[in-house]
Design an enzyme around this catalytic site. Structure first.
Site, short mmCIF file in Angstrom:
data_model
loop_
_atom_site.label_atom_id
_atom_site.label_comp_id
_atom_site.label_asym_id
_atom_site.label_seq_id
_atom_site.Cartn_x
_atom_site.Cartn_y
_atom_site.Cartn_z
N ARG A 83 0.86 -1.18 0.00
CA ARG A 83 0.00 0.00 0.00
C ARG A 83 0.90 1.23 0.00
NH1 ARG A 83 -3.70 -0.30 4.95
NH2 ARG A 83 -4.97 -1.75 3.74
N ARG A 153 -1.82 6.71 9.52
CA ARG A 153 -1.83 6.19 8.14
C ARG A 153 -1.87 7.32 7.09
NH1 ARG A 153 -3.93 0.74 8.14
NH2 ARG A 153 -3.19 -0.23 10.06
N LYS A 231 -3.75 1.35 14.98
CA LYS A 231 -3.73 2.22 13.79
C LYS A 231 -4.41 3.56 14.10
CE LYS A 231 -6.08 -0.63 11.11
NZ LYS A 231 -7.01 -1.22 10.12
N LYS A 233 -5.95 7.23 12.07
CA LYS A 233 -6.30 7.75 10.74
C LYS A 233 -6.68 9.23 10.79
CE LYS A 233 -7.68 3.28 8.99
NZ LYS A 233 -8.74 2.44 8.41
N CYS A 451 -15.37 -3.28 -0.15
CA CYS A 451 -13.96 -3.49 0.20
C CYS A 451 -13.42 -4.62 -0.68
CB CYS A 451 -13.84 -3.86 1.67
SG CYS A 451 -14.51 -5.50 2.02
N CYS A 457 -7.91 -10.88 0.81
CA CYS A 457 -7.97 -10.47 2.22
C CYS A 457 -8.10 -11.70 3.13
CB CYS A 457 -9.16 -9.53 2.46
SG CYS A 457 -9.24 -9.09 4.21
N CYS A 496 -16.35 -8.34 5.98
CA CYS A 496 -16.32 -8.72 7.40
C CYS A 496 -16.56 -7.47 8.22
CB CYS A 496 -14.99 -9.41 7.76
SG CYS A 496 -13.66 -8.25 8.14
N CYS A 500 -13.88 -2.04 6.31
CA CYS A 500 -13.08 -1.32 5.32
C CYS A 500 -13.93 -0.63 4.25
CB CYS A 500 -12.10 -2.26 4.65
SG CYS A 500 -11.04 -3.12 5.83
FE1 SRM Z 1 -9.04 -2.03 6.06
C1 SRM Z 1 -7.57 -4.63 7.66
C2 SRM Z 1 -8.27 -3.37 3.08
C3 SRM Z 1 -9.87 0.86 4.57
C4 SRM Z 1 -10.67 -1.10 8.91
N1 SRM Z 1 -8.03 -3.70 5.49
C5 SRM Z 1 -7.46 -4.63 6.30
C6 SRM Z 1 -6.62 -5.62 5.51
C7 SRM Z 1 -5.22 -5.10 5.44
C8 SRM Z 1 -6.68 -7.08 6.01
C9 SRM Z 1 -5.59 -7.52 6.97
O1 SRM Z 1 -5.42 -6.92 8.04
O2 SRM Z 1 -4.92 -8.50 6.66
C10 SRM Z 1 -7.35 -5.52 4.13
C11 SRM Z 1 -6.52 -5.89 2.91
C12 SRM Z 1 -7.38 -6.45 1.81
C13 SRM Z 1 -6.67 -6.61 0.53
O3 SRM Z 1 -6.43 -7.77 0.11
O4 SRM Z 1 -6.33 -5.60 -0.10
C14 SRM Z 1 -7.89 -4.11 4.20
N2 SRM Z 1 -8.94 -1.35 4.20
C15 SRM Z 1 -8.68 -2.08 3.08
C16 SRM Z 1 -8.94 -1.27 1.82
C17 SRM Z 1 -8.00 -1.62 0.67
C18 SRM Z 1 -10.41 -1.41 1.42
C19 SRM Z 1 -10.78 -0.87 0.06
O5 SRM Z 1 -11.48 -1.61 -0.60
O6 SRM Z 1 -10.42 0.26 -0.32
C20 SRM Z 1 -8.76 0.15 2.40
C21 SRM Z 1 -7.33 0.60 2.39
C22 SRM Z 1 -7.19 1.96 2.91
C23 SRM Z 1 -5.82 2.54 2.79
O7 SRM Z 1 -5.41 2.84 1.66
O8 SRM Z 1 -5.18 2.73 3.82
C24 SRM Z 1 -9.21 -0.08 3.84
N3 SRM Z 1 -10.03 -0.37 6.65
C25 SRM Z 1 -10.38 0.67 5.84
C26 SRM Z 1 -11.38 1.47 6.48
C27 SRM Z 1 -12.09 2.67 5.86
C28 SRM Z 1 -11.33 3.94 6.05
O9 SRM Z 1 -10.26 3.96 6.68
O10 SRM Z 1 -11.84 4.95 5.59
C29 SRM Z 1 -11.62 0.89 7.72
C30 SRM Z 1 -12.69 1.35 8.75
C31 SRM Z 1 -12.35 2.60 9.43
C32 SRM Z 1 -11.64 2.32 10.72
O11 SRM Z 1 -10.43 2.12 10.69
O12 SRM Z 1 -12.32 2.27 11.75
C33 SRM Z 1 -10.76 -0.25 7.82
N4 SRM Z 1 -9.06 -2.72 7.98
C34 SRM Z 1 -9.84 -2.22 8.98
C35 SRM Z 1 -9.67 -3.03 10.15
C36 SRM Z 1 -10.33 -2.82 11.54
C37 SRM Z 1 -9.53 -1.89 12.35
C38 SRM Z 1 -10.01 -1.75 13.77
O13 SRM Z 1 -10.14 -0.61 14.22
O14 SRM Z 1 -10.25 -2.77 14.41
C39 SRM Z 1 -8.77 -4.06 9.79
C40 SRM Z 1 -8.27 -5.21 10.68
C41 SRM Z 1 -7.27 -4.78 11.71
O15 SRM Z 1 -6.66 -3.71 11.64
O16 SRM Z 1 -7.09 -5.55 12.64
C42 SRM Z 1 -8.43 -3.84 8.41
FE1 SF4 Z 2 -10.97 -7.65 4.44
FE2 SF4 Z 2 -12.91 -7.30 6.19
FE3 SF4 Z 2 -11.50 -5.23 5.36
FE4 SF4 Z 2 -13.18 -6.34 3.71
S1 SF4 Z 2 -13.76 -5.37 5.63
S2 SF4 Z 2 -11.04 -5.79 3.22
S3 SF4 Z 2 -13.05 -8.46 4.27
S4 SF4 Z 2 -10.71 -6.90 6.54
#
Ligand code: SRM
Ligand code: SF4
Length: 587
Positions: A83, A153, A231, A233, A451, A457, A496, A500
């Site tokens: 990323r 981030r 993390k 943001k 997402c 993922c 899930c 995201c």
């Molecule tokens: Fe996310 C984890 C993809 C935005 C909350 N996210 C992941 C991971 C890295 C899975 C992992 O931990 O192994 C996913 C990778 C999937 C893949 O194969 O690419 C993933 N997140 C994404 C992306 C690519 C979704 C998308 O379709 O665009 C976004 C990348 C953003 C970036 O460029 O940095 C993405 N993730 C978000 C958002 C939305 C936002 O930030 O606006 C959220 C919810 C907002 C928040 O943080 O509360 C989000 N991602 C999570 C979480 C839960 C975090 C938590 O607070 O518990 C995880 C899991 C974790 O961190 O444990 C996670």
């Molecule tokens: Fe993966 Fe869940 Fe984030 Fe979708 S919402 S990219 S399934 S960690």
């Protein structure tokens, strides 16, 4: 080591293992360099599996072929997802050509995936290509520092090339905040660039930190030796457009303009969307208004908020570690007071601001300076050459002639920004020929997002990106059948409950529960300021469509003028509004 501040009310419990690994990592170096030479695995060993995240990478494998490989007694085909760090989402055509070439020649999937945090991901980079990839990025003036892991981030900024002077100023702040809060360790340069200069931060001007913010660690004065508890943001938002979805973020700077000039920011803290199915200790929440700060205090304020979270965040339980839980535990007033103490001034009262929507304006629009900007709708952000739709080639061809820049939006779209009148027709021709403009895309589809989920993922419980396009076909049919073909509702799908795809700020949201099954939520609003409510659990696509078609028929028949679906759902009693999370989110 100073005693913990009693106001932090930190739990008396052992630290999470991630704390040990950060502390012992020698400022994020770990043994990553040695691991790169290990031919026995395509992945990373021990702590390095987590530490590579701080360098912007996640270890993954293709879940579609996992079972087949395992049946053949083959290990998973391990690779990494990268990323990039791209504050405000701006990238030049030359940089685009570079990343396009890397994705095509050196990744397993060949795609460039635009994310909803204004950057891009490469999926499927094999171990031998990882170091060359970072060197390639560095040559392009790019890096992937702190795009994952327990750090601040990629900093978002509203994509608004039209009011260019205001956007330019806001964008500069996004960049400055990103750089101010970056890890200062040289681990990235040492591991990936053999200690060479990091081109992306060459013009970085270090701003002094207030004493009260310093961690006491000379190498990492802002983040501290153990980095953040979780993390973090940050966004810079230009109202009335909430495209960045500020309530998903820990720290937000809402631009306040007076007589055409940026005068400062309203600061909102403690948003976040993730939860666990059925775990009432976890919940999504909106960010809280802290107050207004002038431009001279922006960086001090950012560092102060980060430092309070650094010192007061829960390092024992990662599910309770984000800023919103810290605020909940210590109390809003106490948190604000401590931020003020550390930044050395009081917040002024919040200045008036309003959000009207979140979607991108797809198509051409002319900006203040007479230049044209073309927003391309990229379904789920996936740029790949598909049969009859060579999207990635199309963007490459545009990059070959484009003289402005590209802007990645928080809605996973791409803006070709700064096009002179003379080049408009040619860029439109290329975009149309490659399927990047299609007159059949509905407003509904433009306002839908998923997402990534399967197959890359590891946390996905259900499909999202691969599910949404055909699901959108059905929704389009339902909207048209009810005379709403020109209307939209904000529809989002998560694989899930991590959130995201930002379903927890949608008007209708699906959250994956198991393969083919989702929890259905409703009642967010168009502006993205309200969390939706769980309507029904663990249901299949036909069941979901059945429910939604009933809702849309009622919305079409009973809505008030311009009433969005989410507001209608609340007014008509389909769901009760979530007004005061967390208290009423699980109610
Ligand atoms: Fe996310 C984890 C993809 C935005 C909350 N996210 C992941 C991971 C890295 C899975 C992992 O931990 O192994 C996913 C990778 C999937 C893949 O194969 O690419 C993933 N997140 C994404 C992306 C690519 C979704 C998308 O379709 O665009 C976004 C990348 C953003 C970036 O460029 O940095 C993405 N993730 C978000 C958002 C939305 C936002 O930030 O606006 C959220 C919810 C907002 C928040 O943080 O509360 C989000 N991602 C999570 C979480 C839960 C975090 C938590 O607070 O518990 C995880 C899991 C974790 O961190 O444990 C996670
Ligand atoms: Fe993966 Fe869940 Fe984030 Fe979708 S919402 S990219 S399934 S960690």
């Amino acid at each position: 080591m100073t005693a913990a501040d009693p106001r932090a009310k930190l739990p008396d419990a052992p630290l999470a293992d991630n704390e040990r690994l950060k502390d012992q990592s020698h400022y994020l170096k770990g043994t990553i360099r040695e691991d790169l030479k290990d031919p026995l695995t395509g992945g990373f060993n021990g702590d390095n599996f987590q530490l590579i995240r701080f360098h912007g990478m996640y270890e993954q494998d293709n879940r579609d072929i996992r079972a087949e490989r395992n049946a053949q007694k083959l290990d998973n085909l391990k690779n990494v997802m990268l990323r990039c760090r791209l504050p405000g989402g701006i990238i030049t055509p030359q940089q685009w050509l570079g990343i396009d070439r890397f994705a095509t020649e050196n990744t397993l999937y060949g795609s460039i995936r635009l994310t909803n945090r204004q950057t891009f991901q490469f999926h499927g980079v094999l171990k031998d290509n990882i170091k060359p990839m970072h060197q390639w990025l560095n040559a392009l003036g790019l890096d992937s520092i702190a795009t994952a892991g327990d750090v601040n981030r990629n900093v978002l900024c509203t994509s608004n090339p039209v009011e260019s002077s205001l956007h330019r100023e806001a964008y500069e702040w996004a960049k400055k905040i990103s750089e101010h809060l970056l890890p200062k360790t040289r681990a990235y340069a040492e591991i990936w660039l053999d200690g060479e200069k990091l081109h992306s931060t060459e013009d970085l001007v270090e701003t002094p930190l207030p004493e009260a913010v310093k961690s006491g660690d000379a190498t990492e004065p802002v983040l501290g030796k153990a980095y953040l508890p979780r993390k973090f943001k940050t966004t810079v938002v230009i109202p009335p457009h909430n495209d960045v979805d500020l309530h998903a973020n820990d720290l937000n700077f809402v631009a306040i303009e007076e007589q055409g000039k940026l005068v400062g920011f309203n600061v909102l803290v403690g948003g976040g969307l993730s939860m666990e199915h059925g775990n009432r200790k976890t919940y999504p929440n909106t960010a809280k208004e802290f107050g207004f700060v002038g431009l001279d205090k922006v960086l001090d304020c950012a560092a102060a908020v980060v430092s309070v979270q650094r010192d007061w965040g829960n390092r024992s339980d990662r599910k309770n570690a984000k800023t919103r839980y810290t605020i909940e535990r210590v109390g809003l007033d106490v948190f604000i007071d401590e931020v003020e103490n550390r930044m050395g001034c009081r917040f002024e009262p919040v200045r008036p601001y309003q959000f009207t929507g979140r979607g991108d304006r797809i198509g051409w629009v002319q900006g203040e300076e007479g230049l044209w900007h073309l927003t391309l709708f990229v379904e789920n952000g996936r740029l790949l050459d598909k049969p009859g739709k060579p999207l990635k080639t199309g963007v490459r061809k545009i990059a070959e002639i484009h003289q402005g820049d590209f802007r990645l939006t928080a809605n996973q779209n791409l803006i070709v920004a700064g096009v002179p009148e003379a080049q408009k027709a040619e860029i439109e021709r290329i975009a149309r020929e490659h399927g990047l403009i299609s007159d059949s895309v509905t407003r509904q589809r433009e306002n839908s997002m998923a997402c990534v989920a399967l197959p890359t993922c590891p946390l996905a419980m259900a499909e999202a990106e691969r599910f949404l396009p055909t699901f959108s076909d059905r929704i389009d049919e339902i909207m048209a059948a009810n005379g709403l073909q020109d209307e939209y509702l904000v529809l989002r799908v998560n694989g899930c409950p991590n959130g995201c795809g930002r379903s927890m700020l949608s008007e209708i949201g699906l959250v994956g529960k198991a393969v083919g099954r989702y929890n259905l939520y409703a009642g967010g609003n168009r502006q993205g300021t309200r969390i939706p409510r769980l309507f029904k659990e663990n249901i299949t696509e036909p069941e979901i469509l059945d429910i939604i078609s009933g809702w849309i028929a009622r919305w079409a028949a009973e809505r008030e003028a311009d009433e969005g679906f989410g507001d209608f759902a609340v007014r008509s009693g389909i769901v009760a509004a979530v007004e005061n999370p967390p208290q009423d989110f699980w109610a």
